[in-house]
Scaffold this active site. Structure first.
Site, PDB file in Angstrom:
ATOM      1  N   LYS A  54      16.125  -8.424  41.085  1.00 40.45           N
ATOM      2  CA  LYS A  54      16.953  -7.246  40.789  1.00 40.45           C
ATOM      3  C   LYS A  54      17.325  -6.535  42.089  1.00 40.45           C
ATOM      4  O   LYS A  54      18.464  -6.110  42.283  1.00 40.45           O
ATOM      5  CB  LYS A  54      16.193  -6.288  39.858  1.00 40.45           C
ATOM      6  CG  LYS A  54      16.100  -6.781  38.421  1.00 40.45           C
ATOM      7  CD  LYS A  54      15.130  -5.968  37.567  1.00 40.45           C
ATOM      8  CE  LYS A  54      15.000  -6.571  36.174  1.00 40.45           C
ATOM      9  NZ  LYS A  54      14.008  -5.894  35.328  1.00 40.45           N
ATOM     10  N   GLN A  98       9.384  -1.427  35.503  1.00 39.42           N
ATOM     11  CA  GLN A  98       9.256  -2.808  35.046  1.00 39.42           C
ATOM     12  C   GLN A  98       8.133  -2.926  34.019  1.00 39.42           C
ATOM     13  O   GLN A  98       7.024  -2.424  34.229  1.00 39.42           O
ATOM     14  CB  GLN A  98       8.987  -3.726  36.254  1.00 39.42           C
ATOM     15  CG  GLN A  98       8.934  -5.208  35.911  1.00 39.42           C
ATOM     16  CD  GLN A  98      10.260  -5.777  35.426  1.00 39.42           C
ATOM     17  OE1 GLN A  98      11.330  -5.333  35.820  1.00 39.42           O
ATOM     18  NE2 GLN A  98      10.193  -6.770  34.552  1.00 39.42           N
ATOM     19  N   ASP A 121      17.840   1.132  31.885  1.00 37.97           N
ATOM     20  CA  ASP A 121      17.399   0.109  30.920  1.00 37.97           C
ATOM     21  C   ASP A 121      17.882   0.433  29.501  1.00 37.97           C
ATOM     22  O   ASP A 121      17.824  -0.412  28.624  1.00 37.97           O
ATOM     23  CB  ASP A 121      15.865   0.053  30.890  1.00 37.97           C
ATOM     24  CG  ASP A 121      15.281  -1.027  31.796  1.00 37.97           C
ATOM     25  OD1 ASP A 121      15.899  -2.100  31.894  1.00 37.97           O
ATOM     26  OD2 ASP A 121      14.217  -0.785  32.394  1.00 37.97           O
TER      27      ASP A 121
HETATM   28  N1  GUN Z   1      10.407  -6.633  31.345  1.00 39.44           N
HETATM   29  C1  GUN Z   1      11.016  -7.638  30.675  1.00 39.44           C
HETATM   30  N2  GUN Z   1      12.314  -7.341  30.453  1.00 39.44           N
HETATM   31  C2  GUN Z   1      12.524  -6.120  30.992  1.00 39.44           C
HETATM   32  C3  GUN Z   1      13.663  -5.276  31.076  1.00 39.44           C
HETATM   33  O1  GUN Z   1      14.768  -5.580  30.618  1.00 39.44           O
HETATM   34  N3  GUN Z   1      13.490  -4.101  31.719  1.00 39.44           N
HETATM   35  C4  GUN Z   1      12.295  -3.737  32.238  1.00 39.44           C
HETATM   36  N4  GUN Z   1      12.213  -2.560  32.830  1.00 39.44           N
HETATM   37  N5  GUN Z   1      11.212  -4.487  32.167  1.00 39.44           N
HETATM   38  C5  GUN Z   1      11.340  -5.680  31.548  1.00 39.44           C
END
Ligand code: GUN
Length: 288
Positions: A54, A98, A121
């Site tokens: 990311k 995360q 998110d």
């Molecule tokens: N862990 C797995 N998928 C995601 C996501 O889309 N966002 C976040 N913040 N954590 C994750």
């Protein structure tokens, strides 16, 4: 005839280039450089890879990224304190915590603490509510990525039977909402099924579009798929044979009309949509 492969990696590159161009225009017209703060708690190897990917994607798109790495022993109070500081920092436009978080921390409490304008998110109840009412501020990254994959490959949605396999807050539920909304890109007849669904293969075989996010390696077999259907695999499972999706790709590609691979399908699109949301967040926090 084997299915057409829906190349999420190629589409993600295109979307990332589009976002990069929009970031440049935004900055040239006086906007601050958009900035994403990622918070990684503990040392889950998968999460470390996701966060690194990311961050790299941000930098390539002209978006600043800051990583806050906290130990696995972090308390809820410490994490909430960091979220509070990021909420109040005018140089930070998007906050990504995360998941999963270590078990001593209540995930909902932390996600609810992220200020809605920085919630890239789209996990905050206010943003989920806006999405459900078809007046979105942000769209959740993975369902939005799947939606783009369908739309840009001209997969018919209006009136189609879409079956979503999985009912998580992150993928299944918002995916169903996006596709059932009234208007362009929506108007599907959506069925959501899950581990308790009776006669599951009978239900999935009715799908013109089958979206699988159940978190079980190679769960969907060829017998569960209508010939010619579009199959989207959201799963990422680490097995001894490497990364596999929730769909038995080798068998299902012989039956389906279109199929997304793992890796190289939905995963890269999730990141592309995160970049888009970070730019949206920067715009929302900019006073012209
Ligand atoms: N862990 C797995 N998928 C995601 C996501 O889309 N966002 C976040 N913040 N954590 C994750």
């Amino acid at each position: 005839m084997p299915a057409t492969i829906l190349d999420g990696k190629a589409l993600a590159e295109k979307i990332r280039a589009e976002v990069a161009e929009e970031v440049e225009t935004f900055v040239q017209s006086g906007g601050m450089i958009p900035c994403l703060a990622a918070v990684l708690v503990g040392d889950d190897p998968g999460s470390q890879v996701y966060v690194r990917n990311k961050q790299r994607a941000c930098e390539k798109a002209g978006i600043r990224s800051i990583l806050h790495k906290l130990s696995a022993e972090t308390t809820a109070a410490e994490l909430l304190d960091l979220v509070d500081r990021l909420n109040r920092d005018p140089a930070v436009h998007g906050i990504l915590v995360q998941l999963p978080l270590p078990k001593q921390i209540d995930e909902k409490r932390v996600l609810d603490a992220v200020t809605p304008l920085k919630d890239v998110d789209c996990f905050h109840p206010e943003n989920v509510g806006l999405m459900v009412q078809n007046r979105p501020r942000f769209l959740p990254c993975t369902p939005h990525g799947v939606h783009e994959l369908l739309l840009r490959h001209q997969v018919p949605i209006a009136g189609a039977n879409v079956v979503v396999l999985g009912r998580s807050d992150i993928v299944g539920k918002p995916m169903a909402i996006l596709l059932m909304q009234r208007g362009p890109g929506g108007d599907a007849t959506v069925t959501v099924c899950h581990s308790r669904t009776k006669n599951l293969p009978e239900v999935t075989r009715r799908a013109d579009v089958l979206i699988v996010a159940i978190g079980r390696a190679q769960f969907v077999t060829a017998a569960m798929v209508q010939p010619g259907a579009t199959v989207i695999d959201v799963g990422i499972n680490r097995t001894e044979a490497g990364l596999v999706g929730d769909v038995d790709f080798a068998a299902v590609k012989e039956v389906a009309g279109r199929i997304s691979p793992v890796p190289g399908g939905v995963g890269p699109l999730t990141i592309a949509m995160l970049l888009r949301n970070t730019l949206t967040a920067a715009r929302l926090q900019t006073e012209y």
